[in-house]
Design an enzyme around this catalytic site. Sequence first.
Site, PDB file in Angstrom:
ATOM      1  N   ARG A  25     -83.526 -10.946 -62.958  1.00 34.34           N
ATOM      2  CA  ARG A  25     -83.548 -12.085 -62.088  1.00 34.34           C
ATOM      3  C   ARG A  25     -82.501 -11.624 -60.790  1.00 34.34           C
ATOM      4  O   ARG A  25     -81.867 -12.455 -60.237  1.00 34.34           O
ATOM      5  CB  ARG A  25     -83.105 -13.299 -62.580  1.00 34.34           C
ATOM      6  CG  ARG A  25     -84.016 -13.789 -63.826  1.00 34.34           C
ATOM      7  CD  ARG A  25     -85.330 -14.412 -62.928  1.00 34.34           C
ATOM      8  NE  ARG A  25     -86.150 -15.237 -64.020  1.00 34.34           N
ATOM      9  CZ  ARG A  25     -86.355 -16.472 -63.905  1.00 34.34           C
ATOM     10  NH1 ARG A  25     -85.663 -17.126 -63.310  1.00 34.34           N
ATOM     11  NH2 ARG A  25     -86.926 -17.060 -64.760  1.00 34.34           N
ATOM     12  N   ARG A  29     -82.278 -17.188 -56.179  1.00 28.01           N
ATOM     13  CA  ARG A  29     -81.857 -18.557 -55.622  1.00 28.01           C
ATOM     14  C   ARG A  29     -80.302 -18.043 -55.056  1.00 28.01           C
ATOM     15  O   ARG A  29     -79.928 -18.806 -54.418  1.00 28.01           O
ATOM     16  CB  ARG A  29     -81.989 -19.586 -56.151  1.00 28.01           C
ATOM     17  CG  ARG A  29     -83.574 -20.148 -56.064  1.00 28.01           C
ATOM     18  CD  ARG A  29     -83.705 -21.092 -57.149  1.00 28.01           C
ATOM     19  NE  ARG A  29     -84.020 -20.604 -58.659  1.00 28.01           N
ATOM     20  CZ  ARG A  29     -84.211 -21.138 -59.850  1.00 28.01           C
ATOM     21  NH1 ARG A  29     -84.187 -22.283 -59.803  1.00 28.01           N
ATOM     22  NH2 ARG A  29     -83.964 -20.527 -60.814  1.00 28.01           N
ATOM     23  N   ARG A  38     -88.058 -17.792 -49.134  1.00 29.52           N
ATOM     24  CA  ARG A  38     -88.689 -18.708 -49.878  1.00 29.52           C
ATOM     25  C   ARG A  38     -89.413 -19.776 -49.047  1.00 29.52           C
ATOM     26  O   ARG A  38     -90.427 -20.356 -49.014  1.00 29.52           O
ATOM     27  CB  ARG A  38     -87.992 -19.041 -50.994  1.00 29.52           C
ATOM     28  CG  ARG A  38     -89.145 -19.802 -51.972  1.00 29.52           C
ATOM     29  CD  ARG A  38     -88.149 -20.249 -53.416  1.00 29.52           C
ATOM     30  NE  ARG A  38     -87.555 -21.815 -52.777  1.00 29.52           N
ATOM     31  CZ  ARG A  38     -87.135 -22.525 -53.875  1.00 29.52           C
ATOM     32  NH1 ARG A  38     -86.846 -22.003 -55.006  1.00 29.52           N
ATOM     33  NH2 ARG A  38     -86.473 -23.548 -53.236  1.00 29.52           N
ATOM     34  N   ASP A  75     -93.592 -13.149 -61.420  1.00 31.92           N
ATOM     35  CA  ASP A  75     -93.335 -14.097 -62.284  1.00 31.92           C
ATOM     36  C   ASP A  75     -94.420 -13.748 -63.511  1.00 31.92           C
ATOM     37  O   ASP A  75     -95.337 -13.323 -63.566  1.00 31.92           O
ATOM     38  CB  ASP A  75     -93.158 -15.457 -61.812  1.00 31.92           C
ATOM     39  CG  ASP A  75     -92.731 -16.374 -62.933  1.00 31.92           C
ATOM     40  OD1 ASP A  75     -91.419 -16.542 -62.768  1.00 31.92           O
ATOM     41  OD2 ASP A  75     -93.271 -16.843 -63.866  1.00 31.92           O
ATOM     42  N   TYR A 151     -95.648 -21.269 -72.771  1.00 33.58           N
ATOM     43  CA  TYR A 151     -95.736 -22.159 -71.350  1.00 33.58           C
ATOM     44  C   TYR A 151     -97.289 -22.549 -71.200  1.00 33.58           C
ATOM     45  O   TYR A 151     -97.566 -23.800 -70.940  1.00 33.58           O
ATOM     46  CB  TYR A 151     -95.373 -21.176 -69.963  1.00 33.58           C
ATOM     47  CG  TYR A 151     -93.947 -21.061 -69.990  1.00 33.58           C
ATOM     48  CD1 TYR A 151     -93.096 -22.010 -69.510  1.00 33.58           C
ATOM     49  CD2 TYR A 151     -93.416 -19.855 -70.390  1.00 33.58           C
ATOM     50  CE1 TYR A 151     -91.812 -21.758 -69.180  1.00 33.58           C
ATOM     51  CE2 TYR A 151     -92.145 -19.594 -70.358  1.00 33.58           C
ATOM     52  CZ  TYR A 151     -91.137 -20.593 -69.838  1.00 33.58           C
ATOM     53  OH  TYR A 151     -90.125 -20.381 -69.653  1.00 33.58           O
TER      54      TYR A 151
HETATM   55  O1  CP3 Z   1     -85.472 -10.441 -59.945  1.00 42.52           O
HETATM   56  C1  CP3 Z   1     -86.224 -10.520 -60.953  1.00 42.52           C
HETATM   57  O2  CP3 Z   1     -85.835 -10.445 -62.121  1.00 42.52           O
HETATM   58  C2  CP3 Z   1     -87.437 -10.651 -60.428  1.00 42.52           C
HETATM   59  C3  CP3 Z   1     -88.601 -11.517 -60.786  1.00 42.52           C
HETATM   60  C4  CP3 Z   1     -88.541 -12.430 -61.947  1.00 42.52           C
HETATM   61  C5  CP3 Z   1     -88.709 -13.704 -61.836  1.00 42.52           C
HETATM   62  N1  CP3 Z   1     -88.969 -14.280 -62.889  1.00 42.52           N
HETATM   63  C6  CP3 Z   1     -88.787 -14.445 -60.537  1.00 42.52           C
HETATM   64  C7  CP3 Z   1     -88.493 -16.092 -60.717  1.00 42.52           C
HETATM   65  C8  CP3 Z   1     -88.750 -12.178 -63.239  1.00 42.52           C
HETATM   66  C9  CP3 Z   1     -88.781 -10.687 -64.000  1.00 42.52           C
HETATM   67  C10 CP3 Z   1     -88.979 -13.176 -63.936  1.00 42.52           C
HETATM   68  C11 CP3 Z   1     -89.176 -13.452 -65.354  1.00 42.52           C
HETATM   69  C12 CP3 Z   1     -89.786 -14.829 -66.038  1.00 42.52           C
HETATM   70  N2  CP3 Z   1     -90.279 -15.822 -65.589  1.00 42.52           N
HETATM   71  C13 CP3 Z   1     -89.279 -15.037 -67.168  1.00 42.52           C
HETATM   72  C14 CP3 Z   1     -88.640 -14.190 -68.388  1.00 42.52           C
HETATM   73  C15 CP3 Z   1     -87.344 -13.922 -68.144  1.00 42.52           C
HETATM   74  C16 CP3 Z   1     -86.522 -14.958 -68.239  1.00 42.52           C
HETATM   75  O3  CP3 Z   1     -85.618 -15.336 -67.512  1.00 42.52           O
HETATM   76  O4  CP3 Z   1     -86.495 -15.563 -69.572  1.00 42.52           O
HETATM   77  C17 CP3 Z   1     -89.542 -16.345 -67.725  1.00 42.52           C
HETATM   78  C18 CP3 Z   1     -89.332 -17.059 -68.873  1.00 42.52           C
HETATM   79  C19 CP3 Z   1     -90.170 -16.929 -66.393  1.00 42.52           C
HETATM   80  C20 CP3 Z   1     -90.860 -18.095 -66.323  1.00 42.52           C
HETATM   81  C21 CP3 Z   1     -90.243 -18.862 -65.135  1.00 42.52           C
HETATM   82  N3  CP3 Z   1     -90.236 -18.701 -63.748  1.00 42.52           N
HETATM   83  C22 CP3 Z   1     -89.502 -20.328 -65.138  1.00 42.52           C
HETATM   84  C23 CP3 Z   1     -89.252 -21.100 -66.414  1.00 42.52           C
HETATM   85  C24 CP3 Z   1     -89.062 -20.582 -64.113  1.00 42.52           C
HETATM   86  C25 CP3 Z   1     -88.430 -21.828 -63.667  1.00 42.52           C
HETATM   87  C26 CP3 Z   1     -87.114 -21.757 -64.045  1.00 42.52           C
HETATM   88  C27 CP3 Z   1     -86.158 -21.101 -62.927  1.00 42.52           C
HETATM   89  O5  CP3 Z   1     -85.296 -20.353 -63.111  1.00 42.52           O
HETATM   90  O6  CP3 Z   1     -86.539 -21.589 -61.891  1.00 42.52           O
HETATM   91  C28 CP3 Z   1     -89.539 -19.515 -63.187  1.00 42.52           C
HETATM   92  C29 CP3 Z   1     -89.263 -19.506 -61.563  1.00 42.52           C
HETATM   93  C30 CP3 Z   1     -88.589 -18.281 -61.073  1.00 42.52           C
HETATM   94  N4  CP3 Z   1     -89.046 -17.057 -61.196  1.00 42.52           N
HETATM   95  C31 CP3 Z   1     -87.620 -18.049 -59.968  1.00 42.52           C
HETATM   96  C32 CP3 Z   1     -87.538 -16.849 -59.587  1.00 42.52           C
HETATM   97  C33 CP3 Z   1     -86.785 -16.195 -58.669  1.00 42.52           C
HETATM   98  C34 CP3 Z   1     -87.269 -19.269 -59.518  1.00 42.52           C
HETATM   99  C35 CP3 Z   1     -87.979 -20.049 -58.472  1.00 42.52           C
HETATM  100  C36 CP3 Z   1     -87.355 -20.608 -57.359  1.00 42.52           C
HETATM  101  O7  CP3 Z   1     -87.303 -19.800 -56.289  1.00 42.52           O
HETATM  102  O8  CP3 Z   1     -87.501 -21.701 -57.308  1.00 42.52           O
END
Ligand code: CP3
Length: 345
Positions: A25, A29, A38, A75, A151
């Site tokens: 990640r 943010r 974003r 994602d 999910y």
């Molecule tokens: O930089 C990176 O790692 C690249 C992109 C990336 C994102 N999500 C962007 C993201 C990757 C590799 C993921 C993987 C992901 N997404 C996982 C597996 C890894 C982990 O963290 O366990 C999971 C379970 C998700 C599902 C997901 N996406 C959730 C539960 C959420 C909401 C919770 C949160 O962190 O906000 C997201 C949103 C998300 N995915 C964001 C980003 C940058 C935040 C969204 C925003 O900008 O508000």
Amino acid sequence: MANNKLFIQTLQGKKTERVPFWFMRQAGRYLPEYMALRKEAGSFLDLCYNPEFATEVTLQPIRRFNMDAAILFSDILVIPHALGQDLAFKVGEGPVLTPVDNLERLKALSIENLHKHLNPVYQTVTNLAEKLPNHVALVGFAGAPWTVATYMVNGKGSKDQAETRLMAYQDRETFQKLIDLLVLSTSEYLIKQVDHGAEALQIFDSWSGTLPADEFIKWCIDPVKQIVKNIREVHPHIPIIGFPKGAGAKIKNFVKKTKVDAVSIDTSTSTTWVRDVVQPICPVQGNLDPMLLVSGGVPLEKAVYHILDHLKAGPHVFNLGHGIIPQTPPENVKRVSDILLAYRK
Ligand code: CP3
């Protein structure tokens, strides 16, 4: 052609002088430049499906911190979305989906438009393969079937994946069908990412830690093993990293059975155990506590050196035990990056 990037060499088990690093990640943010894009994109999903913006967001952390790998910005939930499930990301709430918790709802999903829907993501991969600095490797990724299913079934995140574990016991046949659909679509998705220029792949099983041992074999190991096999039929040499978060001692069997090339280690696993039990069978990645990146200071620096020193005898990619927390001050990421760039084994 041989790939000489430090990150790829390490995943191939070769000795390198410096420990390559990136952070799960790493785009997100905690970076003001991410927040700005974003906002301009509209929503998080708009950002994921806009190749120009997604490319830029992937490059942002590389410019600031000079990591050895960039992870595609997307994602794990674009797969259910591409299969036809409703998906929205609500600010402060996370993902919201219409639950797929019975056979009728599962039957409404279709793999037919998978690539058409995901085409913008493939375009982002193409852009990145062109734009990344020469020494930086491009990591493609997907969620593992179990984690994505949690999910899909519950319609949102959950603390202990109760609804999905329950469905897996009560309606085993339907749940198996859901997992099979995810194995197929995820394999195709990852193969396409490699076709477009991804140089390594990571499969995130963020919620495998709540599965009992036998269920772990059935819903984590077996599907990931099948995905690895499917990818290898098309791309035999692409390095694949597994991330069975929370698996603890089950990591060893996970690596042996799935045949992943490397394994990402979460925060709860001790580096001495990893050194003695996991590193002899495959390269490892990890495992700094993301909360230390929020805290900073001496505890952070001590922990970084502790991990480096414990894992220096074998192949190691430095990373976090889970994703960067939004409250993380970018200067702490900079401090760790500087330590890693200067460290020699
Ligand atoms: O930089 C990176 O790692 C690249 C992109 C990336 C994102 N999500 C962007 C993201 C990757 C590799 C993921 C993987 C992901 N997404 C996982 C597996 C890894 C982990 O963290 O366990 C999971 C379970 C998700 C599902 C997901 N996406 C959730 C539960 C959420 C909401 C919770 C949160 O962190 O906000 C997201 C949103 C998300 N995915 C964001 C980003 C940058 C935040 C969204 C925003 O900008 O508000």
